[in-house]
Write an enzyme that holds these catalytic residues in place. Structure first.
Site, PDB file in Angstrom:
ATOM      1  N   THR A  46       0.373  -1.334   0.386  1.00 59.22           N
ATOM      2  CA  THR A  46       0.011  -0.190   0.038  1.00 59.22           C
ATOM      3  C   THR A  46       0.712   1.433   0.081  1.00 59.22           C
ATOM      4  O   THR A  46      -0.129   1.988  -0.424  1.00 59.22           O
ATOM      5  CB  THR A  46      -0.981  -0.211   1.432  1.00 59.22           C
ATOM      6  OG1 THR A  46      -1.848  -1.092   1.586  1.00 59.22           O
ATOM      7  CG2 THR A  46      -2.112   1.420   0.957  1.00 59.22           C
ATOM      8  N   TYR A 109     -13.340  -5.514   2.060  1.00 57.71           N
ATOM      9  CA  TYR A 109     -14.199  -4.466   1.259  1.00 57.71           C
ATOM     10  C   TYR A 109     -15.643  -5.542   1.800  1.00 57.71           C
ATOM     11  O   TYR A 109     -15.814  -5.290   1.672  1.00 57.71           O
ATOM     12  CB  TYR A 109     -14.409  -4.111  -0.312  1.00 57.71           C
ATOM     13  CG  TYR A 109     -15.264  -3.366  -0.671  1.00 57.71           C
ATOM     14  CD1 TYR A 109     -15.866  -2.055   0.151  1.00 57.71           C
ATOM     15  CD2 TYR A 109     -16.526  -4.253  -1.464  1.00 57.71           C
ATOM     16  CE1 TYR A 109     -17.088  -1.379  -0.140  1.00 57.71           C
ATOM     17  CE2 TYR A 109     -17.814  -3.342  -1.607  1.00 57.71           C
ATOM     18  CZ  TYR A 109     -17.765  -1.751  -1.327  1.00 57.71           C
ATOM     19  OH  TYR A 109     -19.009  -1.300  -2.031  1.00 57.71           O
ATOM     20  N   TYR A 135      -0.940 -11.127   5.063  1.00 56.18           N
ATOM     21  CA  TYR A 135      -0.610  -9.304   5.653  1.00 56.18           C
ATOM     22  C   TYR A 135      -2.284  -9.258   6.062  1.00 56.18           C
ATOM     23  O   TYR A 135      -3.663  -9.456   5.925  1.00 56.18           O
ATOM     24  CB  TYR A 135      -0.494  -8.531   4.149  1.00 56.18           C
ATOM     25  CG  TYR A 135      -0.526  -7.048   4.784  1.00 56.18           C
ATOM     26  CD1 TYR A 135      -0.836  -7.043   5.882  1.00 56.18           C
ATOM     27  CD2 TYR A 135      -0.804  -5.963   3.598  1.00 56.18           C
ATOM     28  CE1 TYR A 135      -0.305  -4.857   6.147  1.00 56.18           C
ATOM     29  CE2 TYR A 135      -0.587  -4.830   4.638  1.00 56.18           C
ATOM     30  CZ  TYR A 135      -0.679  -4.114   5.433  1.00 56.18           C
ATOM     31  OH  TYR A 135      -0.626  -3.251   6.055  1.00 56.18           O
ATOM     32  N   ARG A 140      -7.553  -1.459   6.634  1.00 55.00           N
ATOM     33  CA  ARG A 140      -7.913  -1.203   5.624  1.00 55.00           C
ATOM     34  C   ARG A 140      -8.316  -2.127   5.713  1.00 55.00           C
ATOM     35  O   ARG A 140      -9.426  -1.837   3.814  1.00 55.00           O
ATOM     36  CB  ARG A 140      -6.875  -1.311   4.579  1.00 55.00           C
ATOM     37  CG  ARG A 140      -6.071  -0.170   5.421  1.00 55.00           C
ATOM     38  CD  ARG A 140      -4.490  -0.137   4.060  1.00 55.00           C
ATOM     39  NE  ARG A 140      -3.801   1.487   4.537  1.00 55.00           N
ATOM     40  CZ  ARG A 140      -3.749   2.190   4.569  1.00 55.00           C
ATOM     41  NH1 ARG A 140      -4.663   2.126   3.503  1.00 55.00           N
ATOM     42  NH2 ARG A 140      -2.803   3.156   4.575  1.00 55.00           N
ATOM     43  N   LYS A 164       2.230 -10.771   8.089  1.00 54.01           N
ATOM     44  CA  LYS A 164       2.165  -9.408   8.708  1.00 54.01           C
ATOM     45  C   LYS A 164       1.575  -9.331   9.027  1.00 54.01           C
ATOM     46  O   LYS A 164       0.154  -9.223   8.400  1.00 54.01           O
ATOM     47  CB  LYS A 164       2.722  -8.502   7.031  1.00 54.01           C
ATOM     48  CG  LYS A 164       2.827  -6.815   7.169  1.00 54.01           C
ATOM     49  CD  LYS A 164       2.941  -6.024   6.263  1.00 54.01           C
ATOM     50  CE  LYS A 164       2.990  -4.414   6.516  1.00 54.01           C
ATOM     51  NZ  LYS A 164       2.805  -3.830   6.003  1.00 54.01           N
ATOM     52  N   ILE A 206       7.634  -4.874   9.061  1.00 54.21           N
ATOM     53  CA  ILE A 206       8.028  -4.286   7.485  1.00 54.21           C
ATOM     54  C   ILE A 206       7.536  -2.540   7.643  1.00 54.21           C
ATOM     55  O   ILE A 206       6.278  -2.577   7.972  1.00 54.21           O
ATOM     56  CB  ILE A 206       6.960  -5.268   6.586  1.00 54.21           C
ATOM     57  CG1 ILE A 206       7.487  -6.485   6.125  1.00 54.21           C
ATOM     58  CG2 ILE A 206       6.973  -4.611   5.245  1.00 54.21           C
ATOM     59  CD1 ILE A 206       6.731  -7.404   5.699  1.00 54.21           C
TER      60      ILE A 206
END
Length: 291
Positions: A46, A109, A135, A140, A164, A206
């Site tokens: 991102t 989403y 991840y 998000r 992550k 990260i």
């Protein structure tokens, strides 16, 4: 087995004023990170503004980083999404020498169930030629991949090698660390929690701030992994005041101000992101001046 202990940096994508990719600044950034002690590079997460790059642009960025890296550090490449079959097809067709692993975000989403998340990643693992790092970033994706789901994937899919974890909940992280397979990486996705994350048994981070302060942040990570808490704490609190302002008006707008300060890249971001306000820029510059 790829070594993912330490500091990985989620690289920004530099842009020119006309919004085209600034490949010369990308080369400069790659060398800046390698020369200042980071342990691996993460391309098209991102922070690299992957949602607003075409597939051709993403691969051009990746190709540039691979060439400049010249095999010195492991490279992780971001391929993810909420269309399971499309992502699986991308992974099946992906064959780029110089990439060591894939970073794949939990489906966003759609807000799938835990079983849906499990089946999504199981499908990706079955189609990927490369090892996969999960991840989890609920802020998000609007869904949280629970430890039970992560551990089930770790024990079921041989080529899922780590996560992550950006849930922001150290209690959740401890559940993962307590029950994970020995060689499964638990990597922080939050710069501000990287030190406590390692202290409870995590493998590193990260990072976003690592783009701009790779030396100081790698010093902190190295000290923490070596159980030198005094040194680690010193570097943590050196970097800590900057971290809030990097994210206060959107990532990577904040870190691009830091990179501009060090003459690595310009601050240009693509819509819908905007540059940070004059107030936030002033605070970032003030902190950097004091450093």
């Amino acid at each position: 087995m790829i070594n993912l202990k330490g500091l990985g940096v989620a690289m920004v994508t530099p842009f020119n004023a006309d919004m085209s990719i600034d490949f010369e600044s990308l080369k400069k950034l790659t060398h800046y990170l390698i020369d200042n002690g980071v342990h691996y590079l993460v391309v098209q997460g991102t922070t690299g503004e992957s949602p607003v790059l075409s597939e051709q642009e993403k691969l051009a960025v990746l190709d540039t980083v691979i060439k400049e890296n010249a095999g010195r550090l492991p490279i992780v490449y971001g391929i993810g999404g909420n269309n399971t079959q499309q992502v699986a097809k991308q992974l099946a067709e992906f064959d780029v020498p110089g990439v060591d692993a894939i970073l794949s975000v939990s489906p966003y989403y759609s807000k799938p169930t835990q079983e849906g998340i499990f089946q999504h990643f199981k499908t990706l693992a079955a189609n990927s030629k490369l090892p996969i790092i999960l991840y989890n970033v609920p802020g998000r994706t609007s869904s949280n991949m629970l430890p039970e789901t992560t551990l089930r994937l770790a024990k079921t899919c041989e080529n899922i090698i780590g996560i992550k974890e950006a849930c922001g909940d150290l209690n959740q992280v401890m559940h993962l660390i307590k029950d994970k397979p020995m060689d499964f990486y638990i990597i922080s996705g939050d710069d501000d929690l990287a030190l406590p994350f390692i202290n409870i048994g995590g493998d590193g981070v990260i990072s976003v701030i690592g783009n701009g302060l790779p030396k100081a942040f790698s010093n902190m990570i190295n000290a923490a992994l070596n159980n030198d808490i005094i040194t680690a704490r010193k570097f943590h609190y050196q970097c800590f005041p900057l971290i809030y302002h990097l994210f206060s008006e959107g990532n990577p707008a904040g870190i691009k101000e830091v990179l501009k300060y060090y003459n690595i890249t310009e601050t240009t971001v693509r819509l819908p992101l905007m540059n940070v306000s004059a107030t936030t820029k002033g605070k970032i510059v003030e902190i950097l001046n004091n450093l």
